[in-house]
Design a protein around this motif. Structure first.
Motif: not given
Length: 306
Positions: A147-152, A176-190
């Motif tokens: 999974y890769v996040s990006e902004y701009g 809104a939900p599932l909209e973003f303004n700079r998704p900076q970091a990702l983490f996958l839980d267990k």
């Protein structure tokens, strides 16, 4: 050309003495500079299963340290004229993923610094599948998907197979939900739920990505500096006890919250002294339960037991 990897046995700057008034602070290490073991505005930190810490700074260097802050080795990303990396991760094979932000790609390296060019994701600016805006982070789930996040212009998440084939994308610029303004970091839980630090919306979104149609599980956070509020969350880490650690670039602190966003504890305050932070970008936790906070504009790392 990518610079060759080289090593030293000790850091140029030894760990600083902890603040006796803060028993949670165990170590401060690093200082501003261009020599090995020093930093120029470090922007991302990652950790592998050997407790090796990988840190990238504004010079495009990826430096590697042990959990005590001792410098081990470094390498450089191939280009920095257009901009510097802003994210790091480690995939399930132990390769280091570098979000080469302004070159619209994710670079892969062995933990020793040798490039793995066949795994590169992206490299073309655009909104099509497999094209990127400004890449911020990358993670890999238990099935091998990236999974890769990006902004701009785009502000989205893209999903790829372990072979780099495009699977799906979700998100766009907005609040809104599932909209973003700079998704900076990702983490996958267990459970392989994807946690997203939606930085400029001052919130966290959690998404289930088992199918090609991601499902929003929860979303919480509002702008502010009070306990439980968020002010530019740039880094996050989901704990084994199912609490969440968040480093706030704007709030200059680390908060521990429940998985529903309820405040539990906080550490740090704005400043340049021990237990003070100046625009922290990221954080990781090692096997001894020490948290390493990337105190970016103080050009150092603070190791704390939160």
């Amino acid at each position: 050309m990518i610079a060759s990897v080289h090593s030293l046995t000790t850091s140029c700057a030894g760990p600083a003495r902890p603040n006796p008034s803060d028993p949670r602070l165990e170590r401060i290490w690093g200082q501003r500079g261009l020599n090995d073991g020093r930093f120029q505005k470090p922007r991302a930190i990652a950790i592998n299963d050997r407790d090796e810490l990988f840190i990238v700074d504004m010079t495009g260097r990826v430096q590697v340290f042990d959990k005590f802050g001792t410098f081990l080795r470094l390498w450089k990303t191939p280009e920095i004229i257009s901009g510097k990396p802003t994210g790091l991760g480690v995939d399930r094979s132990g390769d280091v993923m570098v979000a080469d932000t302004h070159y619209y790609r994710v670079l892969f390296y062995k933990s020793t610094g040798e490039p793995v060019p066949q795994k590169t994701l992206g490299g073309t600016n655009g909104k099509g599948p497999g094209e990127f805006g400004f890449v911020t982070d990358a993670v890999q789930d238990r099935q091998g998907n990236y999974y890769v996040s990006e902004y701009g212009e785009f502000d989205r998440i893209q999903k790829f197979t372990s072979n780099g084939e495009f699977v799906c994308q979700f998100g766009r610029h907005g609040d809104a939900p599932l909209e973003f303004n700079r998704p900076q970091a990702l983490f996958l839980d267990k459970q392989d739920n994807l946690w997203i630090a939606d930085a400029c919306n001052h919130r966290v979104q959690v998404v289930r990505c088992e199918t090609d149609k991601p499902e929003l599980i929860q979303m919480w956070g509002t702008e502010g500096r009070n306990p439980g509020k968020l002010y530019y969350p740039y880094g996050l880490w989901v704990e084994d006890d199912e609490t969440v650690l968040i480093s706030e670039y704007g709030g200059c602190r680390v908060q521990r919250l429940s998985q529903r966003g309820e405040p539990i504890d906080s550490w740090g305050e704005p400043g340049r002294g021990p237990s003070q932070l100046f625009q922290p970008w990221s954080l990781v936790k090692d096997s001894t339960k020490r948290v390493h906070v990337l105190d970016s504009n103080n050009h150092r790392v603070q190791t704390v037991k939160i």
